[in-house]
Design a protein around this motif. Structure first.
Motif, mmCIF file in Angstrom:
data_model
loop_
_atom_site.group_PDB
_atom_site.id
_atom_site.type_symbol
_atom_site.label_atom_id
_atom_site.label_comp_id
_atom_site.label_asym_id
_atom_site.label_seq_id
_atom_site.Cartn_x
_atom_site.Cartn_y
_atom_site.Cartn_z
ATOM 1 N N GLY A 65 63.812 52.425 10.711
ATOM 2 C CA GLY A 65 65.619 53.015 9.561
ATOM 3 C C GLY A 65 66.287 52.037 9.535
ATOM 4 N N ASN A 66 66.246 50.950 9.530
ATOM 5 C CA ASN A 66 66.713 49.471 8.316
ATOM 6 C C ASN A 66 65.808 48.691 8.060
ATOM 7 O OD1 ASN A 66 66.500 46.845 9.666
ATOM 8 N ND2 ASN A 66 67.920 47.244 11.509
ATOM 9 N N ALA A 67 66.759 48.135 6.610
ATOM 10 C CA ALA A 67 66.001 47.416 5.684
ATOM 11 C C ALA A 67 64.736 45.861 6.173
ATOM 12 C CB ALA A 67 66.787 47.006 4.531
ATOM 13 N N SER A 68 65.468 45.610 7.234
ATOM 14 C CA SER A 68 64.736 44.621 7.817
ATOM 15 C C SER A 68 63.660 44.623 8.750
ATOM 16 C CB SER A 68 66.077 43.642 8.245
ATOM 17 O OG SER A 68 66.458 44.153 9.953
ATOM 18 N N SER A 69 63.727 45.588 9.203
ATOM 19 C CA SER A 69 61.969 46.161 10.128
ATOM 20 C C SER A 69 61.408 46.909 9.452
ATOM 21 C CB SER A 69 62.944 47.476 10.698
ATOM 22 O OG SER A 69 63.001 48.896 9.875
ATOM 23 N N THR A 70 60.043 46.585 10.177
ATOM 24 C CA THR A 70 58.236 47.479 9.530
ATOM 25 C C THR A 70 58.621 48.771 9.753
ATOM 26 O OG1 THR A 70 57.617 45.871 10.476
ATOM 27 C CG2 THR A 70 58.127 45.169 8.097
ATOM 28 N N LEU A 71 57.613 49.575 9.727
ATOM 29 C CA LEU A 71 56.944 51.062 10.502
ATOM 30 C C LEU A 71 55.792 50.008 11.542
ATOM 31 C CD1 LEU A 71 57.200 53.680 7.624
ATOM 32 C CD2 LEU A 71 58.724 53.352 10.051
ATOM 33 N N THR A 72 55.585 50.708 12.222
ATOM 34 C CA THR A 72 54.517 50.341 13.508
ATOM 35 C C THR A 72 53.766 51.522 12.901
ATOM 36 O OG1 THR A 72 55.879 51.055 15.345
ATOM 37 C CG2 THR A 72 55.948 48.976 15.168
ATOM 38 N N GLN A 73 52.203 51.494 13.606
ATOM 39 C CA GLN A 73 51.539 52.570 13.395
ATOM 40 C C GLN A 73 51.877 53.361 14.221
ATOM 41 O OE1 GLN A 73 48.339 52.873 12.367
ATOM 42 N NE2 GLN A 73 48.268 55.161 12.496
ATOM 43 N N TYR A 74 52.652 53.181 15.219
ATOM 44 C CA TYR A 74 52.986 54.385 16.390
ATOM 45 C C TYR A 74 54.254 55.001 15.498
ATOM 46 C CZ TYR A 74 55.889 56.649 20.413
ATOM 47 O OH TYR A 74 56.992 57.679 21.046
ATOM 48 N N ASP A 75 55.306 54.291 14.196
ATOM 49 C CA ASP A 75 56.441 55.383 14.048
ATOM 50 C C ASP A 75 55.713 56.147 13.171
ATOM 51 O OD1 ASP A 75 57.934 53.332 15.993
ATOM 52 O OD2 ASP A 75 58.304 52.166 14.153
ATOM 53 N N ILE A 76 54.933 55.440 12.875
ATOM 54 C CA ILE A 76 54.122 56.314 11.452
ATOM 55 C C ILE A 76 54.118 57.859 11.931
ATOM 56 C CG2 ILE A 76 52.154 56.374 9.636
ATOM 57 C CD1 ILE A 76 52.213 53.584 9.477
ATOM 58 N N VAL A 107 56.516 59.507 12.447
ATOM 59 C CA VAL A 107 57.683 60.544 12.065
ATOM 60 C C VAL A 107 56.177 61.462 11.176
ATOM 61 C CG1 VAL A 107 57.675 60.832 9.032
ATOM 62 C CG2 VAL A 107 58.676 58.558 11.253
ATOM 63 N N GLN A 108 55.484 61.440 11.487
ATOM 64 C CA GLN A 108 53.691 62.273 10.825
ATOM 65 C C GLN A 108 54.111 63.667 11.898
ATOM 66 O OE1 GLN A 108 50.287 60.509 10.500
ATOM 67 N NE2 GLN A 108 49.681 60.970 8.508
ATOM 68 N N GLU A 109 54.253 63.540 12.928
ATOM 69 C CA GLU A 109 54.329 64.886 14.231
ATOM 70 C C GLU A 109 55.803 64.903 13.505
ATOM 71 O OE1 GLU A 109 53.554 67.376 16.886
ATOM 72 O OE2 GLU A 109 51.859 64.852 16.385
ATOM 73 N N HIS A 110 56.813 64.246 13.567
ATOM 74 C CA HIS A 110 58.172 65.344 13.177
ATOM 75 C C HIS A 110 57.932 66.047 11.885
ATOM 76 C CE1 HIS A 110 62.536 65.237 13.562
ATOM 77 N NE2 HIS A 110 62.677 64.573 13.053
ATOM 78 N N CYS A 111 57.275 65.603 10.923
ATOM 79 C CA CYS A 111 57.095 66.466 9.794
ATOM 80 C C CYS A 111 55.889 67.266 10.070
ATOM 81 C CB CYS A 111 57.618 65.642 9.102
ATOM 82 S SG CYS A 111 56.352 64.922 8.368
ATOM 83 N N ASN A 112 55.262 67.695 10.885
ATOM 84 C CA ASN A 112 54.247 68.419 10.751
ATOM 85 C C ASN A 112 53.056 68.033 10.560
ATOM 86 O OD1 ASN A 112 55.475 70.494 12.494
ATOM 87 N ND2 ASN A 112 56.411 71.065 10.316
ATOM 88 N N HIS A 113 52.402 66.852 10.067
ATOM 89 C CA HIS A 113 51.261 66.302 9.260
ATOM 90 C C HIS A 113 51.804 65.983 7.486
ATOM 91 C CE1 HIS A 113 50.087 64.471 13.097
ATOM 92 N NE2 HIS A 113 50.481 65.780 14.220
ATOM 93 N N LEU A 114 52.781 66.877 7.745
ATOM 94 C CA LEU A 114 53.029 66.973 5.681
ATOM 95 C C LEU A 114 52.559 66.263 4.791
ATOM 96 C CD1 LEU A 114 55.584 70.158 5.578
ATOM 97 C CD2 LEU A 114 52.926 70.255 5.610
ATOM 98 N N PHE A 115 52.782 64.695 5.234
ATOM 99 C CA PHE A 115 52.941 63.919 4.746
ATOM 100 C C PHE A 115 51.845 62.254 5.611
ATOM 101 C CE2 PHE A 115 57.333 64.454 3.698
ATOM 102 C CZ PHE A 115 57.024 64.934 2.506
ATOM 103 N N SER A 116 50.778 61.990 4.744
ATOM 104 C CA SER A 116 49.835 61.379 5.340
ATOM 105 C C SER A 116 50.468 60.011 5.653
ATOM 106 C CB SER A 116 48.937 60.968 3.410
ATOM 107 O OG SER A 116 49.618 59.967 3.228
ATOM 108 N N GLN A 117 49.767 59.002 5.808
ATOM 109 C CA GLN A 117 50.454 57.279 6.358
ATOM 110 C C GLN A 117 50.916 56.807 5.503
ATOM 111 O OE1 GLN A 117 48.173 55.677 9.354
ATOM 112 N NE2 GLN A 117 47.847 57.285 10.793
#
Length: 159
Positions: free
Chosen positions: A2-13, A16-26
């Motif tokens: 959530g901050n511009a200097s960080s990157t998403l890990t596979q776990y984060d992705i 987030v997919q779980e949080h949005c009911n898998h409506l978005f691909s990785q």
């Protein structure tokens, strides 16, 4: 996340997919994260109302003030969850729930005739005469019948 200097890990992705009911691909989540970081100019981990208004399409939307109440201060996960209602993969009840929140201007969990009238005034940008307002009575009753299967008793009958 959530901050511009960080990157998403596979776990984060995956989270987030779980949080949005898998409506978005990785890949879509990674793209959304890049856009989120662009909007989060101060790298606070959330997007303020002013940052949302920096998107011209959002600022020009006649319902932007109503939408701002819903999006001000969203972190990345909630940003994606909000956008998921706009996905072609979102279910009708998910889309109706978003529309309901837009119409429920005071956030009391109910939509009244005046709430609907307020949206119509926002969309029209002009004053509605009493005759025009009265012409909305029948469509409002139709809306009640249409949305009741999804929203139950959260639409207040017009009297």
């Amino acid at each position: 996340m959530g901050n511009a200097s960080s990157t998403l890990t596979q776990y984060d992705i995956e989270e987030v997919q779980e949080h949005c009911n898998h409506l978005f691909s990785q890949q879509e989540i990674v793209s959304l994260y890049k856009r989120f970081c662009q909007l989060d100019r101060n790298a606070k981990g959330f997007i303020s109302a002013d940052e949302f208004l920096s998107v011209p399409e959002f600022a020009m939307n006649p319902l932007s003030q109503r939408l701002l109440k819903m999006v001000d201060g969203l972190n990345f996960k909630d940003f994606v969850a909000f956008l998921s209602a706009f996905s072609v993969k979102a279910s009708v009840p998910q889309k109706v729930e978003l529309i309901f929140k837009v119409y429920d201007s005071d956030g009391n969990g109910k939509v009244t005739f005046n709430d609907i009238l307020g949206v119509l005034q926002d969309l029209s940008g002009s004053f509605m005469s009493e005759d025009q307002r009265e012409m909305l009575d029948k469509p409002f009753i139709g809306c009640q019948q249409l949305f009741t299967p999804f929203l139950g008793e959260r639409i207040i009958p017009y009297k």
